[in-house]
Write a protein that holds these residues in place. Structure first.
Motif, PDB file in Angstrom:
ATOM      1  N   UNK A 188       1.139  -1.071  -0.350  1.00 37.10           N
ATOM      2  CA  UNK A 188       0.034   0.384   0.380  1.00 37.10           C
ATOM      3  C   UNK A 188       0.734   1.052  -0.169  1.00 37.10           C
ATOM      4  N   UNK A 189       0.952   2.007  -0.713  1.00 46.06           N
ATOM      5  CA  UNK A 189       1.606   3.089  -1.450  1.00 46.06           C
ATOM      6  C   UNK A 189       0.592   4.865  -1.026  1.00 46.06           C
ATOM      7  N   UNK A 190       1.044   5.324  -0.554  1.00 46.78           N
ATOM      8  CA  UNK A 190       0.697   6.471  -0.111  1.00 46.78           C
ATOM      9  C   UNK A 190       1.824   7.665  -0.971  1.00 46.78           C
ATOM     10  N   UNK A 191       1.225   8.770  -1.462  1.00 48.10           N
ATOM     11  CA  UNK A 191       1.388  10.159  -2.469  1.00 48.10           C
ATOM     12  C   UNK A 191       1.026  10.853  -2.222  1.00 48.10           C
ATOM     13  N   UNK A 192       1.731  12.133  -1.430  1.00 48.72           N
ATOM     14  CA  UNK A 192       1.028  13.856  -0.940  1.00 48.72           C
ATOM     15  C   UNK A 192       0.964  14.540  -2.514  1.00 48.72           C
ATOM     16  N   UNK A 193       1.186  13.743  -3.442  1.00 49.33           N
ATOM     17  CA  UNK A 193       0.782  14.584  -4.401  1.00 49.33           C
ATOM     18  C   UNK A 193       0.403  14.453  -5.834  1.00 49.33           C
ATOM     19  N   UNK A 194       0.658  14.985  -6.792  1.00 47.37           N
ATOM     20  CA  UNK A 194      -0.913  14.181  -7.290  1.00 47.37           C
ATOM     21  C   UNK A 194       0.486  13.804  -9.281  1.00 47.37           C
ATOM     22  N   UNK A 195      -0.199  13.129  -9.535  1.00 46.19           N
ATOM     23  CA  UNK A 195       0.727  12.391 -10.634  1.00 46.19           C
ATOM     24  C   UNK A 195      -0.059  12.461 -11.940  1.00 46.19           C
ATOM     25  N   UNK A 196      -1.303  12.114 -11.413  1.00 52.93           N
ATOM     26  CA  UNK A 196      -2.474  12.036 -12.678  1.00 52.93           C
ATOM     27  C   UNK A 196      -2.517  13.193 -13.341  1.00 52.93           C
ATOM     28  N   UNK A 197      -2.181  14.639 -13.277  1.00 52.44           N
ATOM     29  CA  UNK A 197      -3.131  15.486 -13.432  1.00 52.44           C
ATOM     30  C   UNK A 197      -2.833  15.983 -15.318  1.00 52.44           C
ATOM     31  N   UNK A 198      -3.038  16.678 -16.271  1.00 50.18           N
ATOM     32  CA  UNK A 198      -3.767  17.562 -16.922  1.00 50.18           C
ATOM     33  C   UNK A 198      -3.728  19.010 -17.242  1.00 50.18           C
ATOM     34  N   UNK A 199      -3.392  19.718 -17.775  1.00 49.83           N
ATOM     35  CA  UNK A 199      -3.639  21.101 -18.278  1.00 49.83           C
ATOM     36  C   UNK A 199      -4.786  20.986 -17.180  1.00 49.83           C
ATOM     37  N   UNK A 200      -6.277  20.449 -17.985  1.00 45.99           N
ATOM     38  CA  UNK A 200      -7.467  20.566 -18.093  1.00 45.99           C
ATOM     39  C   UNK A 200      -8.220  20.694 -16.269  1.00 45.99           C
ATOM     40  N   UNK A 201      -7.416  19.057 -15.671  1.00 43.00           N
ATOM     41  CA  UNK A 201      -7.799  19.195 -14.394  1.00 43.00           C
ATOM     42  C   UNK A 201      -6.962  20.197 -13.860  1.00 43.00           C
ATOM     43  N   UNK A 202      -5.764  20.783 -13.642  1.00 45.47           N
ATOM     44  CA  UNK A 202      -5.366  21.719 -13.184  1.00 45.47           C
ATOM     45  C   UNK A 202      -6.012  23.380 -13.166  1.00 45.47           C
ATOM     46  N   UNK A 203      -7.128  23.308 -14.961  1.00 47.02           N
ATOM     47  CA  UNK A 203      -7.692  24.765 -14.305  1.00 47.02           C
ATOM     48  C   UNK A 203      -8.880  24.046 -13.740  1.00 47.02           C
ATOM     49  N   UNK A 204      -9.388  22.912 -14.295  1.00 46.97           N
ATOM     50  CA  UNK A 204     -10.673  23.107 -12.959  1.00 46.97           C
ATOM     51  C   UNK A 204     -10.284  23.281 -11.467  1.00 46.97           C
ATOM     52  N   UNK A 205      -8.601  22.711 -11.000  1.00 45.33           N
ATOM     53  CA  UNK A 205      -9.167  23.068  -9.455  1.00 45.33           C
ATOM     54  C   UNK A 205      -8.701  24.774  -9.529  1.00 45.33           C
ATOM     55  N   UNK A 206      -8.292  25.466 -10.831  1.00 49.86           N
ATOM     56  CA  UNK A 206      -8.191  26.560 -10.703  1.00 49.86           C
ATOM     57  C   UNK A 206      -9.705  27.587 -10.225  1.00 49.86           C
ATOM     58  N   UNK A 207     -10.147  26.714 -11.184  1.00 47.96           N
ATOM     59  CA  UNK A 207     -12.106  27.367 -10.970  1.00 47.96           C
ATOM     60  C   UNK A 207     -13.321  27.398  -9.535  1.00 47.96           C
ATOM     61  N   UNK A 208     -12.566  25.520  -9.610  1.00 50.67           N
ATOM     62  CA  UNK A 208     -13.077  24.934  -8.354  1.00 50.67           C
ATOM     63  C   UNK A 208     -12.694  24.878  -7.287  1.00 50.67           C
ATOM     64  N   UNK A 209     -11.113  24.792  -6.688  1.00 50.26           N
ATOM     65  CA  UNK A 209     -10.384  24.577  -5.383  1.00 50.26           C
ATOM     66  C   UNK A 209      -9.768  25.735  -5.363  1.00 50.26           C
ATOM     67  N   UNK A 210     -10.007  27.014  -6.231  1.00 50.53           N
ATOM     68  CA  UNK A 210      -8.785  28.132  -5.982  1.00 50.53           C
ATOM     69  C   UNK A 210      -7.166  27.800  -6.100  1.00 50.53           C
ATOM     70  N   UNK A 211      -7.673  26.613  -6.740  1.00 46.85           N
ATOM     71  CA  UNK A 211      -5.512  26.822  -6.330  1.00 46.85           C
ATOM     72  C   UNK A 211      -5.894  28.137  -7.347  1.00 46.85           C
ATOM     73  N   UNK A 212      -3.943  28.576  -7.273  1.00 41.69           N
ATOM     74  CA  UNK A 212      -3.972  30.126  -7.576  1.00 41.69           C
ATOM     75  C   UNK A 212      -3.226  29.442  -9.117  1.00 41.69           C
ATOM     76  N   UNK A 213      -3.629  30.703  -9.733  1.00 47.90           N
ATOM     77  CA  UNK A 213      -3.875  30.607 -11.382  1.00 47.90           C
ATOM     78  C   UNK A 213      -2.324  30.711 -11.361  1.00 47.90           C
TER      79      UNK A 213
END
Length: 256
Positions: A188-213
């Motif tokens: 069982x492995x835990x990674x506190x980071x994200x290996x799965x994201x692409x540009x579209x996901x990052x844009x969703x985070x900006x719009x939906x979670x307040x990620x700093x642009x």
């Protein structure tokens, strides 16, 4: 309305991973493609949309994705989402049964918390691209032995793991010592980071979670490096779940 997706095709004898999507902004994205291309079928449940977390695990692997919830209860003992206690139990059962398990972002924090580690608020939000360092113990790990010494990742979190579960192995950390990747049990492995994201996901985070642009724009510049680093690790995880290697020799499952 709940909705379950089965990706990759599943017959009666198909080995598959159960994927728990905790938040609509944190889906499988690139990771799903890497796993399916490796031959691992995926069944996605979305408890945020009404799907039920199962009482037992019939799948050959478990993947728990990120989200905006907290892994820990508040001062009154309440959880952010009604399904999190059931997910804690599923994670503990998967570890006990040595089912290959992967937690990303929130998923890693839930894994740590469920197995006796500590998770709490970070001193400050941690966002954007980072370069992590593989620890010496990773050389003997079934997944991380294939990883380079320097690991490109994307971070997006306001909580962090402050103490690993008893007996867990630290596999990667930030230059400042923050826990970033670990193994608990044998598979069982835990990674506190994200290996799965692409540009579209990052844009969703900006719009939906307040990620700093600005942090999102910086992360976009390293996505190719992140994929180059982590696609082989994802393929190795799929190999573990499938119980084979390309040469027909099982990958090692470490003894606890």
């Amino acid at each position: 309305m709940s909705r379950k997706d089965t990706l990759g095709g599943m017959g009666g004898d198909t080995r598959y991973a159960l994927v728990v999507e905790n938040d609509p902004t944190c889906d499988l994205c690139l990771l799903g493609g890497w796993l399916k291309d490796s031959g691992l079928a995926l069944q996605v449940i979305r408890p945020h949309a009404g799907d039920t977390v199962p009482d037992s695990l019939d799948a050959q692997a478990l993947i728990v994705l990120g989200g905006r919830q907290h892994a820990y209860p508040d001062r009154e003992g309440n959880r952010d989402a009604a399904w999190l206690p059931a997910l804690d139990t599923l994670l503990r059962d998967a570890v006990a049964a040595r089912v290959p398990t992967l937690g990303l972002g929130l998923g890693s924090q839930l894994l740590a918390q469920a197995l006796g580690g500590r998770v709490g608020p970070a001193d400050a939000p941690v966002n954007g691209p980072r370069l992590l360092t593989r620890r010496d113990a990773a050389e003997y790990d079934p997944l991380f032995a294939a990883a380079p010494m320097a690991l490109d990742v994307v971070l997006s979190r306001t909580d962090e793991i402050s103490a690993l579960p008893p007996g867990a192995t630290l596999l990667a950390a930030s230059p400042y010592g923050a826990i970033e990747a670990f193994r608990v049990g044998t598979a069982a492995w835990g990674m506190q980071f994200h290996i799965e994201c692409d540009t579209a996901m990052l844009n969703r985070w900006v719009a939906g979670t307040g990620l700093d642009p600005v942090a999102a724009a910086r992360a976009v510049t390293v996505l190719d490096d992140v994929a180059e680093t982590w696609k082989p690790i994802a393929e190795r995880f799929a190999t573990l779940a499938l119980g084979r290697t390309g040469a027909g020799t099982p990958l090692p499952i470490l003894e606890s």
